[in-house]
Design a protein around this motif. Structure first.
Motif, mmCIF file in Angstrom:
data_model
loop_
_atom_site.group_PDB
_atom_site.id
_atom_site.type_symbol
_atom_site.label_atom_id
_atom_site.label_comp_id
_atom_site.label_asym_id
_atom_site.label_seq_id
_atom_site.Cartn_x
_atom_site.Cartn_y
_atom_site.Cartn_z
ATOM 1 N N ARG A 3 1.296 -1.227 0.440
ATOM 2 C CA ARG A 3 -0.422 0.286 0.119
ATOM 3 C C ARG A 3 0.878 1.268 -0.356
ATOM 4 O O ARG A 3 2.093 1.349 0.234
ATOM 5 C CB ARG A 3 -1.134 0.119 1.175
ATOM 6 C CG ARG A 3 -0.264 0.386 2.523
ATOM 7 C CD ARG A 3 -1.431 0.487 3.451
ATOM 8 N NE ARG A 3 -0.260 0.671 5.055
ATOM 9 C CZ ARG A 3 0.104 1.455 5.465
ATOM 10 N NH1 ARG A 3 -0.516 2.780 4.657
ATOM 11 N NH2 ARG A 3 0.792 1.553 6.383
ATOM 12 N N ARG A 66 4.593 8.016 0.703
ATOM 13 C CA ARG A 66 5.825 5.957 1.336
ATOM 14 C C ARG A 66 5.002 4.723 0.563
ATOM 15 O O ARG A 66 3.486 4.781 0.546
ATOM 16 C CB ARG A 66 5.472 6.631 2.763
ATOM 17 C CG ARG A 66 6.367 7.191 3.446
ATOM 18 C CD ARG A 66 6.361 6.947 4.711
ATOM 19 N NE ARG A 66 6.682 8.735 5.718
ATOM 20 C CZ ARG A 66 5.640 8.963 6.374
ATOM 21 N NH1 ARG A 66 4.351 8.570 6.481
ATOM 22 N NH2 ARG A 66 6.473 10.171 7.219
ATOM 23 N N VAL A 67 6.372 4.135 0.560
ATOM 24 C CA VAL A 67 5.287 2.777 -0.344
ATOM 25 C C VAL A 67 5.743 2.026 1.117
ATOM 26 O O VAL A 67 6.091 2.183 1.521
ATOM 27 C CB VAL A 67 5.520 2.552 -1.320
ATOM 28 C CG1 VAL A 67 5.260 1.604 -1.998
ATOM 29 C CG2 VAL A 67 5.583 3.471 -1.944
ATOM 30 N N TYR A 68 4.782 0.727 1.673
ATOM 31 C CA TYR A 68 4.814 -0.500 2.289
ATOM 32 C C TYR A 68 5.115 -1.340 1.607
ATOM 33 O O TYR A 68 3.732 -0.995 1.099
ATOM 34 C CB TYR A 68 3.640 -0.083 3.339
ATOM 35 C CG TYR A 68 3.843 0.906 4.630
ATOM 36 C CD1 TYR A 68 4.487 0.772 5.805
ATOM 37 C CD2 TYR A 68 3.419 2.514 3.778
ATOM 38 C CE1 TYR A 68 4.828 2.297 6.395
ATOM 39 C CE2 TYR A 68 3.750 3.280 4.919
ATOM 40 C CZ TYR A 68 4.326 3.049 6.126
ATOM 41 O OH TYR A 68 4.056 4.436 6.769
ATOM 42 N N GLU B 13 4.369 -5.203 7.890
ATOM 43 C CA GLU B 13 4.667 -4.315 6.843
ATOM 44 C C GLU B 13 6.213 -3.741 6.682
ATOM 45 O O GLU B 13 6.912 -3.274 7.667
ATOM 46 C CB GLU B 13 3.845 -3.640 7.064
ATOM 47 C CG GLU B 13 2.723 -2.860 6.002
ATOM 48 C CD GLU B 13 1.933 -2.015 6.050
ATOM 49 O OE1 GLU B 13 0.533 -1.799 5.617
ATOM 50 O OE2 GLU B 13 1.975 -1.376 6.969
ATOM 51 N N LYS B 14 7.146 -4.167 5.620
ATOM 52 C CA LYS B 14 8.264 -2.895 5.235
ATOM 53 C C LYS B 14 7.761 -1.774 4.763
ATOM 54 O O LYS B 14 7.672 -1.699 3.140
ATOM 55 C CB LYS B 14 9.213 -3.987 4.834
ATOM 56 C CG LYS B 14 10.026 -4.276 5.509
ATOM 57 C CD LYS B 14 11.003 -5.174 3.949
ATOM 58 C CE LYS B 14 12.112 -4.313 4.205
ATOM 59 N NZ LYS B 14 13.121 -5.489 2.926
ATOM 60 N N LEU B 15 8.452 -0.572 5.475
ATOM 61 C CA LEU B 15 8.252 0.683 4.419
ATOM 62 C C LEU B 15 9.832 0.576 3.460
ATOM 63 O O LEU B 15 10.660 0.767 3.817
ATOM 64 C CB LEU B 15 8.659 1.383 5.244
ATOM 65 C CG LEU B 15 9.085 3.354 5.222
ATOM 66 C CD1 LEU B 15 7.822 3.469 4.828
ATOM 67 C CD2 LEU B 15 9.235 4.097 6.151
ATOM 68 N N VAL B 16 9.500 0.828 2.257
ATOM 69 C CA VAL B 16 10.073 -0.158 1.183
ATOM 70 C C VAL B 16 10.674 1.671 0.476
ATOM 71 O O VAL B 16 11.358 1.438 -0.234
ATOM 72 C CB VAL B 16 9.776 -0.796 -0.247
ATOM 73 C CG1 VAL B 16 9.689 -2.155 1.340
ATOM 74 C CG2 VAL B 16 8.505 -0.580 -0.157
ATOM 75 N N PHE B 17 9.788 2.676 0.765
ATOM 76 C CA PHE B 17 10.083 3.755 -0.210
ATOM 77 C C PHE B 17 9.586 4.993 1.132
ATOM 78 O O PHE B 17 9.036 5.065 1.268
ATOM 79 C CB PHE B 17 8.942 4.169 -1.524
ATOM 80 C CG PHE B 17 9.797 5.376 -2.103
ATOM 81 C CD1 PHE B 17 10.303 5.076 -3.039
ATOM 82 C CD2 PHE B 17 9.302 6.586 -1.730
ATOM 83 C CE1 PHE B 17 11.215 6.310 -4.209
ATOM 84 C CE2 PHE B 17 9.421 7.818 -2.565
ATOM 85 C CZ PHE B 17 10.508 7.857 -3.309
ATOM 86 N N ASP B 18 10.839 5.907 1.484
ATOM 87 C CA ASP B 18 10.457 6.907 2.378
ATOM 88 C C ASP B 18 11.518 8.314 2.363
ATOM 89 O O ASP B 18 12.265 8.095 1.113
ATOM 90 C CB ASP B 18 10.577 6.262 4.141
ATOM 91 C CG ASP B 18 10.034 7.349 4.571
ATOM 92 O OD1 ASP B 18 9.449 8.438 4.262
ATOM 93 O OD2 ASP B 18 10.178 7.231 5.856
ATOM 94 N N ARG B 19 11.223 9.548 2.975
ATOM 95 C CA ARG B 19 12.089 10.412 2.355
ATOM 96 C C ARG B 19 13.229 9.509 3.054
ATOM 97 O O ARG B 19 13.462 9.288 4.426
ATOM 98 C CB ARG B 19 11.677 11.492 3.302
ATOM 99 C CG ARG B 19 12.252 13.000 3.092
ATOM 100 C CD ARG B 19 11.728 14.186 4.015
ATOM 101 N NE ARG B 19 12.129 14.988 4.048
ATOM 102 C CZ ARG B 19 11.563 15.706 3.014
ATOM 103 N NH1 ARG B 19 10.354 15.631 1.733
ATOM 104 N NH2 ARG B 19 11.619 17.098 2.731
#
Lengths: 69, 263
Positions: A3, A66-68, B13-19
Motif C-alpha cells: 500500500r 511512502r510505500v509499504y 509491513e515493511k517501509l520500502v520507500f521513504d524520505r
C-alpha cells in the motif's frame, strides 16, 4: 498487502502521480485542502490492487508518498 | 488456555520507500511539479547509499536551487553566482577526504559560470557536478537562458528564440566530455519514472568517479519549469520527452568505468 500513504501536508497537488499509477489508484478529488493551500491527492484502493511498484513515489517531486510492502 | 489460534498473525509491513535520511524534514519551496524535488531526492538517496553524509559538502548555486542548504542534511556553502565549481575546488583541496558536489542550474552553470565549470573540468578536479537544465531562468521570471531551445517563447524572447540573433542552445555535456580531466559525463531526464531511474544510475557513476578518485563527474538532468513554460506539470514533462530531447539527446558521453565493468 502493498500500500502507499500520501503525506497530505507535503503534497502540492501537481498530479504527476495520477497518470503514473498503472491501476489508477491515485485520484485528484479536490475534497480537502492542506495547510499550504493545495489540494492533496487521495489514495483509493478498495480491492487491494496496489502492487507496490513505487512509480508514484519515484515521480513525486515532494517525497509525499511512502510505500509499504 | 486454549491451543486454537483464533487471531491471524499480523502481516509484517515493511517501509520500502521513504524520505532519504540526507534530506531535512522541511518541505521543498519549489513550485508544484518542479523537477528540482526529484533531483534533490536522487542526490540525497545516493549520499545515503554511499554513506558519505558525514563528510559531504554541497555547493548551492544561485537560482531556484539557492535554498538547497535548507533541504540537504549535510554541510552546504552558498556560492557566488556561477562560482560553485571554483568554491568546490578550494573545499576539495583543503579537505581531500570530503565528498564535494555542486548543484547548479543552467543560468548558473552555462551562463555566468561558464569559465569556472570549463576550467574545473579541464583541471580534472575530484568533484561531482549536478547540472539541472530547464532551458529557462526560472527564479527571475522566465527569461531566455543559453540553453533555451530555438523558437522557444520566453519573457525576453516573446517571438521565440531567434538562432541568428541569439544562437542555439548550448550542449554543456558534449563540450565537457571532450576535456581530458572529465571522468564521467552524461545527460538524463526527470520526465518519467523510467528516465528518473536512469538518471539516478548516471548520478551514481558520477559519485563513484569522485569517490574512486577518477576525476571530474558531471550529470546534466533535463527538468521542467512548468510555471515559466506556462504549462501544467504533465504537459511540461511531455514537452521534455517530445521537444527538449531533440536538442539535448539523452545518454552517456564519457565513461571511464565502461571498459572495466559493464555496470
Amino acid at each position: 498487502m502493498p500500500r502507499i500513504e500520501v503525506i497530505k501536508e507535503s503534497c502540492k497537488g501537481c498530479q504527476l502521480c495520477v497518470p503514473a499509477c498503472p491501476h489508477g489508484l491515485v485520484l485528484f478529488t479536490k475534497t480537502e485542502i492542506n495547510q499550504m493551500g493545495y489540494y492533496p491527492v487521495e489514495y483509493v484502493d478498495p480491492e487491494d490492487k496496489c502492487t507496490g511498484c513505487m512509480l508514484c513515489a519515484i515521480i513525486c517531486p515532494d517525497v509525499a508518498i511512502r510505500v509499504y510492502k | 488456555m486454549s491451543d486454537v489460534k483464533t487471531i491471524a498473525e499480523p502481516v509484517q509491513e515493511k517501509l520500502v520507500f521513504d524520505r532519504p535520511k540526507s534530506l531535512t524534514k522541511r518541505g521543498f519551496t519549489y513550485c508544484p511539479g518542479c523537477g528540482h524535488g526529484v533531483i534533490h531526492r536522487l542526490v540525497a538517496e545516493l549520499i545515503d547509499e554511499f554513506g558519505v553524509q558525514d563528510r559531504a559538502i554541497g555547493m548551492a548555486s544561485v537560482g531556484c536551487s539557492v535554498f538547497s542548504y535548507w533541504f540537504f542534511d549535510c554541510d552546504f556553502i552558498s556560492c557566488a553566482h556561477g562560482r560553485a565549481p571554483a568554491t568546490a575546488t578550494g573545499v576539495k583541496r583543503a579537505h581531500p577526504d570530503a565528498f564535494v558536489f555542486s548543484y547548479q542550474g543552467d543560468g548558473d552553470l552555462a551562463s555566468i559560470g561558464m569559465a569556472e565549470i570549463m576550467h574545473a573540468a579541464n583541471r580534472g578536479e575530484q568533484i561531482t557536478v549536478i547540472f539541472v537544465n530547464n532551458a529557462i531562468y526560472g527564479m527571475t521570471g522566465g527569461q531566455m537562458a543559453p540553453t533555451t531551445l530555438e523558437n522557444m517563447v520566453t519573457t525576453t524572447s516573446p517571438l521565440g528564440r531567434d538562432p541568428i540573433l541569439a544562437g542555439g542552445p548550448i550542449r554543456m555535456v558534449e563540450i565537457l566530455a571532450n576535456l581530458d580531466g572529465v571522468a564521467f559525463a552524461a545527460r538524463g531526464s526527470s520526465s518519467s519514472p523510467r528516465n528518473i531511474l536512469k538518471a539516478k544510475a548516471y548520478m551514481k557513476k558520477a559519485f563513484r568517479s569522485q569517490i574512486e578518485k577518477k576525476g571530474f563527474g558531471i550529470v546534466e538532468i533535463l527538468s521542467n519549469c512548468n510555471t515559466n513554460w506556462r504549462k501544467t506539470p504533465q504537459e511540461a514533462n511531455k514537452f521534455i520527452d517530445e521537444e527538449m530531447v531533440k536538442a539535448f539527446p539523452l545518454g552517456v558521453y564519457k565513461d571511464v568505468f565502461a571498459d572495466k565493468s559493464k555496470k
